[in-house]
Write a protein that holds these residues in place. Sequence first.
Motif, short mmCIF file in Angstrom:
data_model
loop_
_atom_site.label_atom_id
_atom_site.label_comp_id
_atom_site.label_asym_id
_atom_site.label_seq_id
_atom_site.Cartn_x
_atom_site.Cartn_y
_atom_site.Cartn_z
N SER A 1 0.83 -1.20 0.00
CA SER A 1 0.00 0.00 0.00
C SER A 1 0.86 1.24 0.00
O SER A 1 1.83 1.35 0.74
CB SER A 1 -0.92 0.00 1.21
N VAL A 2 0.52 2.14 -0.88
CA VAL A 2 1.12 3.46 -0.95
C VAL A 2 -0.03 4.44 -0.92
O VAL A 2 -0.98 4.31 -1.71
CB VAL A 2 1.95 3.65 -2.24
N PHE A 3 0.00 5.40 -0.01
CA PHE A 3 -1.07 6.37 0.11
C PHE A 3 -0.52 7.74 -0.29
O PHE A 3 0.50 8.17 0.23
CB PHE A 3 -1.61 6.42 1.54
N CYS B 1 3.54 18.08 -11.41
CA CYS B 1 2.51 18.05 -10.38
C CYS B 1 2.06 19.47 -10.06
O CYS B 1 2.87 20.39 -10.01
CB CYS B 1 3.10 17.38 -9.14
N ARG B 2 0.77 19.66 -9.84
CA ARG B 2 0.24 20.97 -9.48
C ARG B 2 0.85 21.46 -8.17
O ARG B 2 1.16 20.66 -7.30
CB ARG B 2 -1.27 20.91 -9.34
N PRO B 3 1.00 22.77 -8.01
CA PRO B 3 1.55 23.31 -6.77
C PRO B 3 0.65 23.01 -5.57
O PRO B 3 -0.57 22.94 -5.69
CB PRO B 3 1.58 24.82 -7.02
N GLY B 4 1.27 22.83 -4.41
CA GLY B 4 0.53 22.59 -3.18
C GLY B 4 1.18 21.52 -2.33
O GLY B 4 2.17 20.90 -2.72
N PRO B 5 0.63 21.28 -1.14
CA PRO B 5 1.20 20.28 -0.22
C PRO B 5 0.87 18.86 -0.66
O PRO B 5 -0.11 18.61 -1.34
CB PRO B 5 0.51 20.61 1.10
N PHE B 6 1.74 17.93 -0.27
CA PHE B 6 1.51 16.52 -0.57
C PHE B 6 2.01 15.67 0.59
O PHE B 6 2.84 16.09 1.38
CB PHE B 6 2.20 16.10 -1.87
N THR B 7 1.49 14.45 0.66
CA THR B 7 1.95 13.43 1.61
C THR B 7 1.98 12.10 0.87
O THR B 7 1.04 11.75 0.16
CB THR B 7 0.99 13.31 2.81
N ILE B 8 3.08 11.37 1.04
CA ILE B 8 3.22 10.03 0.48
C ILE B 8 3.58 9.11 1.64
O ILE B 8 4.57 9.36 2.33
CB ILE B 8 4.31 9.99 -0.60
N SER B 9 2.78 8.08 1.87
CA SER B 9 3.02 7.14 2.97
C SER B 9 3.09 5.73 2.42
O SER B 9 2.32 5.37 1.54
CB SER B 9 1.88 7.21 4.00
N PHE B 10 4.03 4.96 2.95
CA PHE B 10 4.15 3.56 2.53
C PHE B 10 4.83 2.77 3.64
O PHE B 10 5.35 3.35 4.60
CB PHE B 10 4.93 3.44 1.21
N ASN B 11 4.80 1.46 3.50
CA ASN B 11 5.40 0.56 4.49
C ASN B 11 6.59 -0.16 3.91
O ASN B 11 6.52 -0.68 2.79
CB ASN B 11 4.38 -0.50 4.95
#
Length: 142
Positions: free
Chosen positions: A13-15, A94-104
């Motif tokens: 899983s990658v979120f 990628c469009r400007p703005g905040p991001f978060t990428i989570s993975f295990n």
Amino acid sequence: MQGYADHPKLKRSVFITGTAKESRAGPAIGLLDIGVSDSAYLFRVVLSGVRKDQSNLKCEIQRDGRVKVQGVVTDGEVVRETSNVYQMNVQQLCRPGPFTISFNLPGPVDPRLFAPKFRADGVLEGVVMKHKKPSVAVNGRC
């Protein structure tokens, strides 16, 4: 050694949230590769359009192997080349703005033994040592 896709402990899983999730055109943000050795894990995350000096890039690793990458894709980059100055308009990244990428990662790690590197090609690379179980003393000896 098994490949990444075949690793039995890997939680597949990658979120991705924020502008990283919304991007449809251009190079993807959040593409991920994970390597496994006997003592460590290596991961590479594509962060196209993220500028090291303006992204507030942060990477946190938890003991259970959970990795969280956060940052901001900025807009309006200025490129200086010889005597010309270019104001870039983002259309393909990628469009400007905040991001978060989570993975295990496939298993537990020692977050204190983590070496991140944000490469010039827009890839965040990290090596983190696997968690070692403490040795059990037998007759007072290890």
